[in-house]
Design a protein around this motif. Sequence first.
Motif, PDB file in Angstrom:
ATOM      1  N   GLU A   1       9.052   3.297  -5.168  1.00 44.45           N
ATOM      2  CA  GLU A   1       8.710   1.123  -5.352  1.00 44.45           C
ATOM      3  C   GLU A   1       7.301   1.000  -6.463  1.00 44.45           C
ATOM      4  O   GLU A   1       6.856   0.322  -7.016  1.00 44.45           O
ATOM      5  CB  GLU A   1       8.876   0.865  -4.419  1.00 44.45           C
ATOM      6  N   GLY A   2       6.404   2.298  -6.387  1.00 42.49           N
ATOM      7  CA  GLY A   2       4.901   1.865  -6.955  1.00 42.49           C
ATOM      8  C   GLY A   2       5.397   2.260  -8.283  1.00 42.49           C
ATOM      9  O   GLY A   2       4.528   1.255  -8.998  1.00 42.49           O
TER      10      GLY A   2
ATOM     11  N   ALA B   1       6.533  -0.940  -9.633  1.00 43.08           N
ATOM     12  CA  ALA B   1       4.761  -1.755 -10.223  1.00 43.08           C
ATOM     13  C   ALA B   1       4.117  -1.642 -10.852  1.00 43.08           C
ATOM     14  O   ALA B   1       3.996  -2.613 -11.809  1.00 43.08           O
ATOM     15  CB  ALA B   1       4.920  -1.908  -9.087  1.00 43.08           C
ATOM     16  N   ALA B   2       4.235  -0.229 -11.439  1.00 40.05           N
ATOM     17  CA  ALA B   2       3.223   0.513 -12.583  1.00 40.05           C
ATOM     18  C   ALA B   2       3.483  -0.063 -13.889  1.00 40.05           C
ATOM     19  O   ALA B   2       3.755  -0.660 -15.071  1.00 40.05           O
ATOM     20  CB  ALA B   2       2.952   1.642 -12.242  1.00 40.05           C
ATOM     21  N   ARG B   3       6.073  -0.341 -13.879  1.00 36.84           N
ATOM     22  CA  ARG B   3       5.959  -0.164 -15.203  1.00 36.84           C
ATOM     23  C   ARG B   3       5.311  -2.008 -15.542  1.00 36.84           C
ATOM     24  O   ARG B   3       5.750  -2.302 -16.550  1.00 36.84           O
ATOM     25  CB  ARG B   3       7.403   0.079 -14.924  1.00 36.84           C
TER      26      ARG B   3
ATOM     27  N   GLN C   1       0.839  -1.469  -0.017  1.00 36.42           N
ATOM     28  CA  GLN C   1      -0.016  -0.305   0.066  1.00 36.42           C
ATOM     29  C   GLN C   1       0.876   1.517  -0.086  1.00 36.42           C
ATOM     30  O   GLN C   1       1.732   1.441   0.853  1.00 36.42           O
ATOM     31  CB  GLN C   1      -0.921   0.258   1.673  1.00 36.42           C
ATOM     32  N   LEU C   2       0.836   1.969  -0.955  1.00 35.32           N
ATOM     33  CA  LEU C   2       1.535   3.139  -0.807  1.00 35.32           C
ATOM     34  C   LEU C   2       0.665   4.225  -0.012  1.00 35.32           C
ATOM     35  O   LEU C   2       0.061   4.749   0.656  1.00 35.32           O
ATOM     36  CB  LEU C   2       1.605   3.972  -2.413  1.00 35.32           C
ATOM     37  N   GLY C   3       2.187   4.956   0.675  1.00 34.06           N
ATOM     38  CA  GLY C   3       1.972   5.160   1.711  1.00 34.06           C
ATOM     39  C   GLY C   3       1.629   4.866   3.260  1.00 34.06           C
ATOM     40  O   GLY C   3       2.118   5.703   4.278  1.00 34.06           O
ATOM     41  N   LEU C   4       1.856   3.425   2.775  1.00 35.06           N
ATOM     42  CA  LEU C   4       2.193   2.496   4.086  1.00 35.06           C
ATOM     43  C   LEU C   4       3.133   1.668   4.655  1.00 35.06           C
ATOM     44  O   LEU C   4       3.940   1.793   4.942  1.00 35.06           O
ATOM     45  CB  LEU C   4       1.075   1.847   4.832  1.00 35.06           C
ATOM     46  N   ASN C   5       3.504   0.924   2.835  1.00 33.75           N
ATOM     47  CA  ASN C   5       4.877   0.199   3.221  1.00 33.75           C
ATOM     48  C   ASN C   5       5.419  -0.182   1.302  1.00 33.75           C
ATOM     49  O   ASN C   5       6.414  -1.014   1.347  1.00 33.75           O
ATOM     50  CB  ASN C   5       4.294  -1.402   3.568  1.00 33.75           C
ATOM     51  N   MET C   6       5.243   1.287   0.569  1.00 30.39           N
ATOM     52  CA  MET C   6       5.937   2.076  -0.538  1.00 30.39           C
ATOM     53  C   MET C   6       5.768   3.094  -0.887  1.00 30.39           C
ATOM     54  O   MET C   6       4.816   3.606  -0.682  1.00 30.39           O
ATOM     55  CB  MET C   6       4.514   0.718  -1.103  1.00 30.39           C
ATOM     56  N   ASN C   7       6.585   3.308  -1.039  1.00 32.33           N
ATOM     57  CA  ASN C   7       6.947   4.387  -1.533  1.00 32.33           C
ATOM     58  C   ASN C   7       7.034   5.270  -3.017  1.00 32.33           C
ATOM     59  O   ASN C   7       6.658   3.993  -3.775  1.00 32.33           O
ATOM     60  CB  ASN C   7       8.511   4.878  -1.562  1.00 32.33           C
TER      61      ASN C   7
ATOM     62  N   HIS D   1      -0.952   9.766  -8.853  1.00 35.79           N
ATOM     63  CA  HIS D   1      -0.083  10.037 -10.760  1.00 35.79           C
ATOM     64  C   HIS D   1       0.989  10.102 -11.213  1.00 35.79           C
ATOM     65  O   HIS D   1       1.412   9.606 -12.430  1.00 35.79           O
ATOM     66  CB  HIS D   1      -0.548  11.965 -11.004  1.00 35.79           C
ATOM     67  N   LEU D   2       2.433  10.018  -9.625  1.00 33.48           N
ATOM     68  CA  LEU D   2       3.646  10.067 -10.213  1.00 33.48           C
ATOM     69  C   LEU D   2       3.590   8.721  -9.763  1.00 33.48           C
ATOM     70  O   LEU D   2       4.461   8.148 -11.182  1.00 33.48           O
ATOM     71  CB  LEU D   2       4.561  10.397  -9.289  1.00 33.48           C
ATOM     72  N   VAL D   3       2.913   7.293  -9.409  1.00 31.16           N
ATOM     73  CA  VAL D   3       3.408   6.644  -9.556  1.00 31.16           C
ATOM     74  C   VAL D   3       2.742   5.426 -10.501  1.00 31.16           C
ATOM     75  O   VAL D   3       3.290   4.919 -11.610  1.00 31.16           O
ATOM     76  CB  VAL D   3       2.401   5.550  -8.952  1.00 31.16           C
ATOM     77  N   THR D   4       1.386   6.518 -11.442  1.00 32.81           N
ATOM     78  CA  THR D   4       1.071   5.292 -12.998  1.00 32.81           C
ATOM     79  C   THR D   4       1.562   5.906 -13.751  1.00 32.81           C
ATOM     80  O   THR D   4       2.560   5.421 -14.298  1.00 32.81           O
ATOM     81  CB  THR D   4      -0.151   6.474 -12.912  1.00 32.81           C
TER      82      THR D   4
END
Length: 151
Positions: free
Chosen positions: A60-61, A64-66, A51-57, A106-109
């Motif tokens: 890393e997101g 994952a999106a890539r 979960q982004l904001g909990l245990n992923m930055n 938006h940055l993760v994506t």
Amino acid sequence: MNVYDKLNELGITLPPVATPAAAYVPYVQTGKLLMLSGHIARKDGKPWVGQLGLNMNTAEGQLAARAVAIDLLGTLHGATGDLNKIQRIVKLMSLVNSTGDFTEQHLVTNGASELLGQVFGERGVHARSAFGVAQIPLGACVEIELIAELA
């Protein structure tokens, strides 16, 4: 440039079309539009849980999106037999498993969007939505669906 030459240059091997995990199909074509069902992030063949904001930055997101974008490319290849038949990536919809105070969906994506731009050039530039959600199937950190136009 040939899409497959670009994939080779990037060191990307396309995966096969994944078997659906529920009552849906991996893609549907209507006219010149090809709509791909949501693909969840996977790492080492298993759901990429977090979960982004909990245990992923955010970084890393983005990875994952890539990874999701690579799986989407595999499905596009399976659906068309030739990625060079893609006229345009029309739209992505990205769901990011995130805490209520995480605001960088938006940055993760961008991890997916930037790869599609690299692979397809101008044909890979697309419209997009990115949402934060409370949960994604199997606890995955990111899920993305895609709409493409065929030549």
